[in-house]
Design a protein around this motif. Structure first.
Motif, PDB file in Angstrom:
ATOM      1  N   ARG A 169       1.069  -0.925  -0.101  1.00  0.00           N
ATOM      2  CA  ARG A 169      -0.155   0.173  -0.005  1.00  0.00           C
ATOM      3  C   ARG A 169       0.820   1.260  -0.294  1.00  0.00           C
ATOM      4  O   ARG A 169       0.327   2.651  -0.717  1.00  0.00           O
ATOM      5  CB  ARG A 169      -1.010  -0.449   1.254  1.00  0.00           C
ATOM      6  CG  ARG A 169      -2.046   0.655   1.431  1.00  0.00           C
ATOM      7  CD  ARG A 169      -3.321   0.750   0.111  1.00  0.00           C
ATOM      8  NE  ARG A 169      -3.186  -0.352  -0.082  1.00  0.00           N
ATOM      9  CZ  ARG A 169      -3.682  -0.282  -1.542  1.00  0.00           C
ATOM     10  NH1 ARG A 169      -4.408   0.859  -2.155  1.00  0.00           N
ATOM     11  NH2 ARG A 169      -4.488  -1.679  -1.527  1.00  0.00           N
ATOM     12  N   MET A 170       1.979   1.086   0.616  1.00  0.00           N
ATOM     13  CA  MET A 170       3.174   2.197   1.013  1.00  0.00           C
ATOM     14  C   MET A 170       4.093   2.055  -0.700  1.00  0.00           C
ATOM     15  O   MET A 170       4.975   2.851  -0.387  1.00  0.00           O
ATOM     16  CB  MET A 170       3.490   2.147   1.744  1.00  0.00           C
ATOM     17  CG  MET A 170       2.319   3.029   3.043  1.00  0.00           C
ATOM     18  SD  MET A 170       2.466   4.937   3.267  1.00  0.00           S
ATOM     19  CE  MET A 170       0.414   4.275   2.078  1.00  0.00           C
ATOM     20  N   GLY A 171       4.088   0.702  -1.190  1.00  0.00           N
ATOM     21  CA  GLY A 171       5.113   0.968  -1.583  1.00  0.00           C
ATOM     22  C   GLY A 171       6.190   0.286  -1.684  1.00  0.00           C
ATOM     23  O   GLY A 171       7.308  -0.624  -2.216  1.00  0.00           O
ATOM     24  N   HIS A 172       6.381  -0.944  -0.146  1.00  0.00           N
ATOM     25  CA  HIS A 172       7.379  -0.978   0.460  1.00  0.00           C
ATOM     26  C   HIS A 172       6.124  -2.936   0.472  1.00  0.00           C
ATOM     27  O   HIS A 172       5.149  -2.808   1.242  1.00  0.00           O
ATOM     28  CB  HIS A 172       7.499  -0.786   1.221  1.00  0.00           C
ATOM     29  CG  HIS A 172       8.546  -0.132   0.479  1.00  0.00           C
ATOM     30  ND1 HIS A 172       9.941  -0.043   0.273  1.00  0.00           N
ATOM     31  CD2 HIS A 172       8.612   1.472   0.693  1.00  0.00           C
ATOM     32  CE1 HIS A 172      10.467   1.430  -0.350  1.00  0.00           C
ATOM     33  NE2 HIS A 172       9.509   2.083   0.217  1.00  0.00           N
ATOM     34  N   ALA A 204       3.894   0.413  -7.657  1.00  0.00           N
ATOM     35  CA  ALA A 204       2.339   1.432  -6.955  1.00  0.00           C
ATOM     36  C   ALA A 204       3.685   2.476  -5.956  1.00  0.00           C
ATOM     37  O   ALA A 204       3.370   3.834  -5.579  1.00  0.00           O
ATOM     38  CB  ALA A 204       2.736   0.598  -5.347  1.00  0.00           C
ATOM     39  N   ARG A 205       4.950   2.212  -5.652  1.00  0.00           N
ATOM     40  CA  ARG A 205       5.552   3.147  -5.373  1.00  0.00           C
ATOM     41  C   ARG A 205       5.678   4.102  -6.764  1.00  0.00           C
ATOM     42  O   ARG A 205       5.793   5.472  -6.998  1.00  0.00           O
ATOM     43  CB  ARG A 205       7.272   3.163  -5.421  1.00  0.00           C
ATOM     44  CG  ARG A 205       7.434   2.509  -3.928  1.00  0.00           C
ATOM     45  CD  ARG A 205       9.126   1.711  -3.546  1.00  0.00           C
ATOM     46  NE  ARG A 205       9.539   2.064  -4.349  1.00  0.00           N
ATOM     47  CZ  ARG A 205       9.856   0.735  -4.697  1.00  0.00           C
ATOM     48  NH1 ARG A 205       9.824  -0.543  -3.575  1.00  0.00           N
ATOM     49  NH2 ARG A 205      11.014  -0.207  -5.289  1.00  0.00           N
ATOM     50  N   LYS A 225      -1.291   9.313   1.690  1.00  0.00           N
ATOM     51  CA  LYS A 225      -0.180   8.602   0.790  1.00  0.00           C
ATOM     52  C   LYS A 225       0.419   7.571   0.234  1.00  0.00           C
ATOM     53  O   LYS A 225      -1.303   6.447   0.946  1.00  0.00           O
ATOM     54  CB  LYS A 225       0.866   9.057   2.271  1.00  0.00           C
ATOM     55  CG  LYS A 225       2.566   8.293   2.629  1.00  0.00           C
ATOM     56  CD  LYS A 225       3.118   8.868   3.535  1.00  0.00           C
ATOM     57  CE  LYS A 225       4.485   9.182   3.747  1.00  0.00           C
ATOM     58  NZ  LYS A 225       4.942  10.553   3.165  1.00  0.00           N
ATOM     59  N   GLY A 226       1.247   6.919  -0.293  1.00  0.00           N
ATOM     60  CA  GLY A 226       1.097   6.226  -1.470  1.00  0.00           C
ATOM     61  C   GLY A 226       0.227   5.796  -2.219  1.00  0.00           C
ATOM     62  O   GLY A 226      -0.837   6.876  -2.496  1.00  0.00           O
ATOM     63  N   LEU A 227      -1.285   4.684  -1.730  1.00  0.00           N
ATOM     64  CA  LEU A 227      -1.868   3.827  -2.987  1.00  0.00           C
ATOM     65  C   LEU A 227      -3.261   4.382  -1.760  1.00  0.00           C
ATOM     66  O   LEU A 227      -3.832   3.085  -1.499  1.00  0.00           O
ATOM     67  CB  LEU A 227      -2.419   3.128  -3.561  1.00  0.00           C
ATOM     68  CG  LEU A 227      -1.473   3.231  -4.651  1.00  0.00           C
ATOM     69  CD1 LEU A 227      -0.684   2.135  -5.792  1.00  0.00           C
ATOM     70  CD2 LEU A 227      -1.381   4.268  -5.775  1.00  0.00           C
TER      71      LEU A 227
END
Length: 474
Positions: free
Chosen positions: A278-281, A363-364, A389-391
């Motif tokens: 969800r936050m790219g990690h 995603a990032r 923030k993020g997606l």
């Protein structure tokens, strides 16, 4: 039932007769989550018939962008054949084993891979069935840890207003949204609530830096007043998801973690929503927010919602301290029938393959575009702020921008927007005066453009409704 199976294979809509029968069945027998007393046991909700990629299809055959990704969870998108196949393969190999006496290959492999992604010395993984049971497990572990270490009074839990941490007794006791607790009991004697770290609704005339300083000071003063020897844990979501995608001010989480370290208070980072892409990690605590927790809880995106699974990752330091104690026979008497479920763990392993295979990077890369497009909605007079923030993003609607007050005259403004958006081809998650979005990570720029356009029209139609009904003068 055979007719429904045929429909799903063909991808056609459920016909009107089938939809009516399902509605009647639900009204007679299905109790939905979070019902009101006036509708409990006699309610049917919108029927979703199928899904593919970022889309779901309702009972009429309408194709809708799945704005909330189910419930923050369908990260790799709907109808991924590789996830469906691994469920079948694992069930045919081993459908279940008792975690009390045995273990399975998928659970051992998944624990190793998750530990490899976790920050610092978070090396030990305990699996649960979802987010609520993950948070409950972490809280009970804190109690066990302090009992074994001879600190039976160090059990208070610090949470925050606006937080959401689950629906089990202890986890729900941490929730800081009024409607979560208005009619439900909780372990209030164990929980201390701090102020919500929402920069948008900080006091008038206060800078963000001053607001952050006040939040940190509140925690420090609370520790001094209650006593560090009484507080066992601080529990915080890196982004307060169901509270309205509240992104805390820069530096706030690091300073809260520092107070925890100074006072031997466990920092539990609730990443049920923010983990697994969800936050790219895989985990966001350290890589996005610069914090090193003692425990991270996770669920939702670990299987992209294809199978119920959650868990916690625990610091090796805590286990070392337990093993060095004078109570080697003390038992962490906690577990679930479906802890380490082999099918769920197999799905999570394949889900990680997809995330690591390029989806985290995607995603990032697309997250800034997602926020930029949604931020354009701030020119609408009903919109006080678009944040995220993020997606993850939230459209926060207000009666007026100067006071930043939510629409008190119509608590269903989010539902109004959702209804209009549904007609236009988008599902959003309505939260009183807010609309929350967290689409599957596979979303494209074109689909984001479509999402933003539908939101703009849905909000515009809602503004017209409110004006016509005399509920808003904006």
């Amino acid at each position: 039932m055979a007719a429904i199976k045929d429909y799903r294979k063909a991808g056609d809509a459920i016909d009107a007769r089938q939809a009516a029968e399902l509605t009647k069945s639900a009204e007679r027998h299905l109790v939905q989550p979070w019902p009101t007393a006036g509708a409990i046991g006699n309610e049917a909700r919108g029927l979703i018939a199928s899904g593919e990629g970022v889309y779901v299809t309702d009972e009429t055959g309408a194709k809708l962008i799945d704005g909330p990704a189910g419930m923050w969870c369908v990260n790799v998108g709907h109808r991924r054949e590789e996830l469906a196949s691994v469920m079948y393969d694992q069930a045919m190999a081993l459908s279940y084993n008792s975690p009390w006496y045995t273990m399975s290959e998928p659970s051992a492999l998944l624990a190793e891979r998750i530990a490899g992604h976790a920050p610092g010395d978070l090396d030990h993984v305990f699996f649960t069935t979802g987010g609520s049971s993950a948070v409950e497990s972490a809280l009970r572990f804190m109690q066990f840890y302090n009992n074994v270490r001879g600190r039976p009074d160090k059990k208070k839990i610090v949470s925050r207003e606006g937080a959401y941490h689950g629906s089990t007794y202890l986890s729900a006791s941490l929730n800081g949204r009024p409607r979560d607790r208005d009619w439900m009991d909780g372990a209030d004697e164990l929980v201390i609530k701090l102020s919500c770290p929402d920069p948008f609704r900080r006091p008038q005339g206060m800078s963000v830096k001053e607001f952050t300083d006040s939040l940190v000071a509140e925690f420090r003063e609370t520790v001094e007043r209650v006593g560090a020897d009484k507080i066992g844990a601080f529990v915080g979501e890196p982004v307060m998801a169901s509270g309205g995608v509240i992104v805390p001010p820069d530096g706030y989480l690091q300073r809260m973690a520092e107070i925890c370290r100074e006072n031997d208070i466990l920092y539990i980072s609730d990443e049920v929503v923010t983990a697994f892409g969800r936050m790219g990690h895989v985990f966001a605590s350290e890589k996005v927010f610069g914090i090193q927790p003692d425990i991270i809880t996770f669920a939702k995106g670990v299987t992209s919602g294809y199978f119920p699974l959650g868990g916690m990752v625990v610091s090796a330091r805590l286990f070392d301290e337990l093993r060095r104690s004078n109570h080697p026979d003390a038992m962490y008497a906690h577990g679930l029938t479906y802890s380490s479920h082999p099918v769920g763990c197999a799905v999570a392993l394949r889900n990680l393959d997809i995330l690591e295979g390029g989806l985290l990077a995607q995603a990032r890369e697309i997250a800034p575009y997602f926020m930029d497009r949604l931020k354009t909605l701030e020119d609408l007079p009903l919109v006080g702020e678009v944040r995220g923030k993020g997606l993850m993003a939230c459209v926060d609607c207000v009666a007026d921008r100067e006071s930043r007050n939510p629409l008190r005259l119509d608590t269903e403004v989010g539902q109004r927007i959702d209804r209009h958006c549904h007609e236009l081809g988008l599902l959003v998650r309505p939260l009183i005066n807010m609309c929350v979005m967290s689409p599957p990570l596979v979303i494209t720029r074109e689909q984001i453009d479509r999402m933003a356009a539908i939101l703009r029209e849905g909000i515009s139609r809602t503004m017209d409704d409110l004006r016509r009904e005399g509920l808003w003068e904006g």
